[in-house]
Scaffold this motif. Structure first.
Motif, mmCIF file in Angstrom:
data_model
loop_
_atom_site.group_PDB
_atom_site.id
_atom_site.type_symbol
_atom_site.label_atom_id
_atom_site.label_comp_id
_atom_site.label_asym_id
_atom_site.label_seq_id
_atom_site.Cartn_x
_atom_site.Cartn_y
_atom_site.Cartn_z
ATOM 1 N N HIS A 199 55.156 35.774 21.817
ATOM 2 C CA HIS A 199 53.773 35.513 22.225
ATOM 3 C C HIS A 199 53.261 36.591 23.165
ATOM 4 N N TYR A 200 54.123 37.071 24.054
ATOM 5 C CA TYR A 200 53.713 38.099 25.015
ATOM 6 C C TYR A 200 54.085 39.509 24.561
ATOM 7 N N ALA A 201 54.396 39.637 23.267
ATOM 8 C CA ALA A 201 54.692 40.940 22.654
ATOM 9 C C ALA A 201 55.871 41.639 23.324
ATOM 10 N N ILE A 202 56.889 40.850 23.675
ATOM 11 C CA ILE A 202 58.117 41.393 24.251
ATOM 12 C C ILE A 202 59.184 41.387 23.172
ATOM 13 N N ARG A 203 59.789 42.539 22.969
ATOM 14 C CA ARG A 203 60.822 42.651 21.942
ATOM 15 C C ARG A 203 62.103 41.966 22.419
ATOM 16 N N LEU A 204 62.706 41.181 21.525
ATOM 17 C CA LEU A 204 63.973 40.515 21.824
ATOM 18 C C LEU A 204 64.906 40.725 20.642
ATOM 19 N N ASP A 205 65.790 41.699 20.796
ATOM 20 C CA ASP A 205 66.826 41.941 19.797
ATOM 21 C C ASP A 205 68.115 41.287 20.290
ATOM 22 N N GLY A 206 68.812 40.602 19.383
ATOM 23 C CA GLY A 206 70.074 39.986 19.785
ATOM 24 C C GLY A 206 69.885 38.752 20.629
ATOM 25 N N ALA A 207 68.963 37.867 20.242
ATOM 26 C CA ALA A 207 68.758 36.624 20.988
ATOM 27 C C ALA A 207 70.070 35.872 21.111
ATOM 28 N N HIS A 208 70.252 35.201 22.242
ATOM 29 C CA HIS A 208 71.463 34.458 22.584
ATOM 30 C C HIS A 208 72.641 35.377 22.879
ATOM 31 N N GLU A 209 72.323 36.610 23.214
ATOM 32 C CA GLU A 209 73.305 37.514 23.814
ATOM 33 C C GLU A 209 72.832 37.702 25.242
ATOM 34 N N ALA A 210 73.728 37.510 26.215
ATOM 35 C CA ALA A 210 73.288 37.342 27.604
ATOM 36 C C ALA A 210 72.427 38.488 28.093
ATOM 37 N N SER A 211 72.810 39.723 27.809
ATOM 38 C CA SER A 211 72.028 40.850 28.330
ATOM 39 C C SER A 211 70.656 40.919 27.671
ATOM 40 N N ALA A 212 70.598 40.689 26.347
ATOM 41 C CA ALA A 212 69.310 40.731 25.654
ATOM 42 C C ALA A 212 68.377 39.650 26.166
ATOM 43 N N ASP A 213 68.891 38.444 26.335
ATOM 44 C CA ASP A 213 68.059 37.348 26.819
ATOM 45 C C ASP A 213 67.592 37.594 28.253
ATOM 46 N N ALA A 214 68.495 38.096 29.095
ATOM 47 C CA ALA A 214 68.130 38.328 30.495
ATOM 48 C C ALA A 214 67.029 39.369 30.606
ATOM 49 N N VAL A 215 67.185 40.478 29.897
ATOM 50 C CA VAL A 215 66.191 41.549 29.969
ATOM 51 C C VAL A 215 64.857 41.085 29.394
ATOM 52 N N ALA A 216 64.898 40.372 28.265
ATOM 53 C CA ALA A 216 63.652 39.878 27.682
ATOM 54 C C ALA A 216 62.949 38.921 28.635
ATOM 55 N N ALA A 217 63.707 38.049 29.295
ATOM 56 C CA ALA A 217 63.091 37.120 30.251
ATOM 57 C C ALA A 217 62.421 37.874 31.394
ATOM 58 N N GLY A 218 63.076 38.920 31.887
ATOM 59 C CA GLY A 218 62.463 39.722 32.945
ATOM 60 C C GLY A 218 61.169 40.359 32.502
ATOM 61 N N ARG A 219 61.151 40.860 31.290
ATOM 62 C CA ARG A 219 59.929 41.494 30.778
ATOM 63 C C ARG A 219 58.842 40.469 30.503
ATOM 64 N N VAL A 220 59.222 39.272 30.081
ATOM 65 C CA VAL A 220 58.231 38.197 29.932
ATOM 66 C C VAL A 220 57.612 37.864 31.287
ATOM 67 N N ALA A 221 58.447 37.793 32.331
ATOM 68 C CA ALA A 221 57.910 37.530 33.677
ATOM 69 C C ALA A 221 56.906 38.595 34.075
ATOM 70 N N GLN A 222 57.197 39.843 33.772
ATOM 71 C CA GLN A 222 56.259 40.918 34.100
ATOM 72 C C GLN A 222 54.988 40.813 33.267
ATOM 73 N N ALA A 223 55.112 40.416 32.004
ATOM 74 C CA ALA A 223 53.926 40.232 31.161
ATOM 75 C C ALA A 223 53.064 39.084 31.671
ATOM 76 N N LEU A 224 53.703 38.002 32.099
ATOM 77 C CA LEU A 224 52.960 36.895 32.696
ATOM 78 C C LEU A 224 52.210 37.357 33.936
ATOM 79 N N ALA A 225 52.874 38.163 34.756
ATOM 80 C CA ALA A 225 52.232 38.644 35.975
ATOM 81 C C ALA A 225 51.013 39.496 35.658
ATOM 82 N N GLU A 226 51.115 40.294 34.612
ATOM 83 C CA GLU A 226 49.972 41.126 34.229
ATOM 84 C C GLU A 226 48.827 40.275 33.693
ATOM 85 N N ARG A 227 49.155 39.310 32.838
ATOM 86 C CA ARG A 227 48.099 38.512 32.208
ATOM 87 C C ARG A 227 47.408 37.585 33.199
#
Length: 243
Positions: free
Chosen positions: A165-193
């Motif tokens: 929804h926030y146009a954040i790429r998530l490769d390898g969902a349910h892999e801890a590093s991929a999920d953690a980084v995507a969540a951080g970028r979603v937080a930044q996208a929320l902050a921008e919006r």
């Protein structure tokens, strides 16, 4: 909530406290935060652009069999964890230490559905005789923030759906590093919006999320009772960021 116009957003910068964020995620043997165990973990730091500036990953031997259902989610088998994972007490101690270091430095930690990861980590720490993190702050939970600022949007609120929804790429969902980084970028996208409505400090946002999470759990409880998924005397736990 009305969406801000591009002109409005131009008047607001990303909050200073979101320009460096920690990210944290666990993959585990199941969904019971009291009984299940850590299999993999990731703790990292993102800069203002969402680039990874530090990262650490762990693979643990959880000391119990990893159910097939959990393996189907994150791909780690019992045999692999036993052969390649480090002892769980060592992993838990290092994850706790890494998170404490970020919190002591005043860096907010992003965790998607934070009560799951922080609660399970707390219980693992207690299990292995490690001083647990019992009141992490400031924490940013994109799941809670997204529901608060875009309450009526239809659809699921899984990380993969919200990231898309926030146009954040998530490769390898349910892999801890991929999920953690995507969540951080979603937080930044929320902050921008939603910059016009964000509080001035990460600690104020943390405090607001406590109330939002409680209200969201109450609303979901009422809905589940209406559709017969919960008994009228049952309530969902709205404690946040740890249970």
């Amino acid at each position: 909530m009305d969406r801000p116009t591009p002109e409005m957003l131009a008047l607001f910068d990303t909050p200073e406290w979101l320009r460096v964020v920690g990210v944290f995620d666990l993959e585990t043997t199941g969904v019971d935060v009291a009984a299940d165990r850590i299999v993999t973990a990731h703790v990292g730091v993102l800069d203002a652009s969402g680039a990874v500036i530090s990262a650490r990953d762990w693979l643990a031997d959880p000391g119990v069999d990893i159910p097939d259902g959990a393996t189907a989610v994150h791909g780690i088998t019992t045999a692999h964890a036993r052969a390649h994972g480090r002892p769980a007490p060592e992993v838990v101690a290092e994850v706790v230490g890494s998170l404490r270091g970020l919190l002591d430095a005043g860096i907010p930690i992003v965790a998607y559905n934070a009560p799951y990861d922080f609660s399970l980590l707390k219980n693992e720490a207690v299990r292995h005789g490690i001083d647990p993190i019992v009141d992490p702050a400031p924490v940013i939970d994109p799941l809670v923030v997204d529901k608060a600022y875009d309450r009526w949007r239809r659809g699921k609120r899984t990380l993969s759906v919200v990231a898309a929804h926030y146009a954040i790429r998530l490769d390898g969902a349910h892999e801890a590093s991929a999920d953690a980084v995507a969540a951080g970028r979603v937080a930044q996208a929320l902050a921008e919006r939603f910059a016009p409505w964000l509080p001035a400090t990460a600690h104020e946002l943390h405090t607001r999320q406590i109330a939002w999470a409680r209200a969201q759990a109450a609303g979901l409880t009422d809905y589940f009772i209406q559709i017969g998924r919960l008994d009228p005397d049952d309530r969902l736990d709205g404690s946040w960021p740890i249970r």
